[in-house]
Design a protein around this motif. Structure first.
Motif, PDB file in Angstrom:
ATOM      1  N   ARG A 137       0.744  -1.379  -0.072  1.00  0.00           N
ATOM      2  CA  ARG A 137      -0.062   0.027   0.177  1.00  0.00           C
ATOM      3  C   ARG A 137       0.945   1.243  -0.064  1.00  0.00           C
ATOM      4  O   ARG A 137       0.336   2.352   0.027  1.00  0.00           O
ATOM      5  CB  ARG A 137      -0.811  -0.013   1.150  1.00  0.00           C
ATOM      6  CG  ARG A 137      -2.159  -1.026   1.118  1.00  0.00           C
ATOM      7  CD  ARG A 137      -2.963  -0.574  -0.101  1.00  0.00           C
ATOM      8  NE  ARG A 137      -4.244  -1.506  -0.061  1.00  0.00           N
ATOM      9  CZ  ARG A 137      -4.458  -2.378  -0.973  1.00  0.00           C
ATOM     10  NH1 ARG A 137      -3.479  -2.327  -1.985  1.00  0.00           N
ATOM     11  NH2 ARG A 137      -5.533  -3.129  -0.874  1.00  0.00           N
ATOM     12  N   GLY A 138       2.074   1.150   0.263  1.00  0.00           N
ATOM     13  CA  GLY A 138       3.048   2.218  -0.032  1.00  0.00           C
ATOM     14  C   GLY A 138       2.937   3.098   1.466  1.00  0.00           C
ATOM     15  O   GLY A 138       3.124   4.614   1.137  1.00  0.00           O
ATOM     16  N   MET A 139       2.409   2.823   2.410  1.00  0.00           N
ATOM     17  CA  MET A 139       2.277   3.517   3.501  1.00  0.00           C
ATOM     18  C   MET A 139       3.428   3.900   4.203  1.00  0.00           C
ATOM     19  O   MET A 139       4.272   3.259   4.127  1.00  0.00           O
ATOM     20  CB  MET A 139       1.179   2.881   4.663  1.00  0.00           C
ATOM     21  CG  MET A 139      -0.333   2.834   3.987  1.00  0.00           C
ATOM     22  SD  MET A 139      -1.252   1.823   5.401  1.00  0.00           S
ATOM     23  CE  MET A 139      -2.735   1.913   4.573  1.00  0.00           C
ATOM     24  N   SER A 140       3.320   4.936   4.903  1.00  0.00           N
ATOM     25  CA  SER A 140       4.628   5.165   5.986  1.00  0.00           C
ATOM     26  C   SER A 140       4.438   4.141   7.017  1.00  0.00           C
ATOM     27  O   SER A 140       3.461   3.663   7.283  1.00  0.00           O
ATOM     28  CB  SER A 140       4.443   6.718   6.480  1.00  0.00           C
ATOM     29  OG  SER A 140       3.495   6.741   7.242  1.00  0.00           O
ATOM     30  N   ALA A 141       5.769   4.191   7.850  1.00  0.00           N
ATOM     31  CA  ALA A 141       5.458   3.378   8.949  1.00  0.00           C
ATOM     32  C   ALA A 141       4.626   3.635  10.037  1.00  0.00           C
ATOM     33  O   ALA A 141       3.868   2.952  10.531  1.00  0.00           O
ATOM     34  CB  ALA A 141       7.088   3.510   9.742  1.00  0.00           C
ATOM     35  N   ALA A 142       4.315   5.173  10.108  1.00  0.00           N
ATOM     36  CA  ALA A 142       3.132   5.537  10.985  1.00  0.00           C
ATOM     37  C   ALA A 142       1.949   5.131  10.682  1.00  0.00           C
ATOM     38  O   ALA A 142       0.946   4.694  11.353  1.00  0.00           O
ATOM     39  CB  ALA A 142       3.523   6.937  11.251  1.00  0.00           C
ATOM     40  N   GLU A 143       1.576   5.593   9.330  1.00  0.00           N
ATOM     41  CA  GLU A 143       0.337   5.187   8.712  1.00  0.00           C
ATOM     42  C   GLU A 143       0.004   3.692   8.766  1.00  0.00           C
ATOM     43  O   GLU A 143      -1.207   3.140   9.304  1.00  0.00           O
ATOM     44  CB  GLU A 143       0.204   5.484   7.416  1.00  0.00           C
ATOM     45  CG  GLU A 143       0.330   7.160   7.191  1.00  0.00           C
ATOM     46  CD  GLU A 143       0.452   7.425   5.480  1.00  0.00           C
ATOM     47  OE1 GLU A 143      -0.114   8.606   5.313  1.00  0.00           O
ATOM     48  OE2 GLU A 143       1.122   6.566   4.951  1.00  0.00           O
TER      49      GLU A 143
END
Length: 342
Positions: A137-143
């Motif tokens: 999903r290409g999310m950041s670590a926090a997301e």
């Protein structure tokens, strides 16, 4: 959409094509003793929002079928001997391993029988969910962490904000299985394959996990392939059923038709072996004999050595899967076939 909805009026839209269609799948293994035809010409389809149960005794090929769909059968010793696995019309058997890495977890996910062998014991459960979200999903670590906490809450793990940092050994078997479901569903796959997802759990936790799967399916519209030997689970969960024996499909039907009017002698034996409170029996019914050795499969119908109805034709000619009536197919020479539909 059901078949009745399609035929309700001449102006009704045609039924959508299957999400997944397996056509004449053959997955064999090369051994020192010869070829082991674990899956030998299996065909079925599953539609969005529906549950297909694949049932049969241990060794019938149902788990190898699920691993073949995921392209997780090691080659060698595995051999892709034929067939197609069409996901939205794309043949997964034609995909490279790099392409399959993008498909697994994102479009198709799998829940394995024993979560302790599937979860990495040295990583926190949240980290294992986050990994797929970052990749697919290409999310950041926090997301991704926030999404992981959301998914743990979705599968009803208490205090997900703290449990996200737990290691697998710090959780019960039921909670670990919930983590596996959360991980499998994190990227909203269209298809979920559940291989004996409740076998290692006690009856109470099993009921909770099955209820959770039904609830999530209703919410997300996920298609499910349920691999099981438990006909009680089939009756509770499935819309459609495929019965396998010795690598072959011997009966395919809607769940109600299968339980109300089973036709293959093997299916009849499986259903008759279910304990019933209302019946007093001196002993449970069993299917005599055992599954044939994969290197010594009998001629004709593979169930014929154990079948009380077998004749010379059964022992010499392999029966094809033929239409009994609308949506009900059986591979038995003596089932009452609808010749007009065949």
């Amino acid at each position: 959409m059901t078949q009745s909805a399609v035929s309700a009026g001449s102006g009704a839209a045609p039924e959508a094509p299957p999400l997944l269609e397996v056509r004449d799948l053959k997955t064999w293994f090369k051994t020192e003793d010869g070829l082991y035809r674990a899956v030998d010409g299996v065909s079925f389809a599953v539609r969005r929002g529906r549950t297909l149960a694949v049932v049969g005794e241990s060794g019938c090929g149902k788990s190898v079928t699920s691993l073949s769909i995921m392209r997780l059968v090691p080659e060698p010793p595995g051999i892709r001997a034929g067939g197609q696995i069409l996901l939205d019309g794309e043949d997964l058997l034609e995909k490279s391993q790099v392409e399959m890495q993008d498909i697994r977890g994102q479009r198709v996910s799998m829940i394995f029988q024993e979560p302790m062998t599937s979860l990495n014991p040295v990583y926190r459960v949240g980290e294992q969910i986050v990994e797929g979200l970052v990749k697919h999903r290409g999310m950041s670590a926090a997301e991704a962490r926030a999404k992981a906490i959301e998914m743990l809450g979705l599968v009803r793990i208490p205090s997900p904000e703290s449990r996200v940092d737990s290691f697998p050994h710090e959780m019960s078997g039921g909670m670990r299985q919930r983590v596996m479901i959360a991980m499998a569903l994190a990227c909203d796959p269209a298809l979920l394959i559940a291989d004996e997802p409740t076998t290692a759990l006690d009856v109470t936790i099993q009921a909770q996990i099955l209820g959770l799967m039904r609830e999530i399916q209703a919410r997300l519209g996920t298609a499910i392939i349920l691999i099981t030997h438990d006909l009680g689970v089939v009756a509770e969960m499935a819309d459609d059923v495929v019965v396998m024996y010795a690598g072959k499909v011997v009966e395919r039907a809607g769940v109600r038709a299968l339980f109300d009017d089973p036709q293959h002698p093997y299916t009849l034996g499986l259903i008759d072996s279910i304990p019933r409170l209302e019946e007093k029996r001196d002993r449970l019914s069993t299917i005599e004999g055992s599954v044939p050795h994969p290197q010594r499969l009998p001629e004709g119908c593979r169930f014929s050595p154990r079948c009380p109805l077998a004749t010379d034709r059964c022992r010499n000619e392999e029966p094809p899967l033929r239409q009994l009536r609308d949506g009900h197919e059986v591979a038995c020479w003596y089932a009452p076939i609808d010749e007009a539909a065949a």
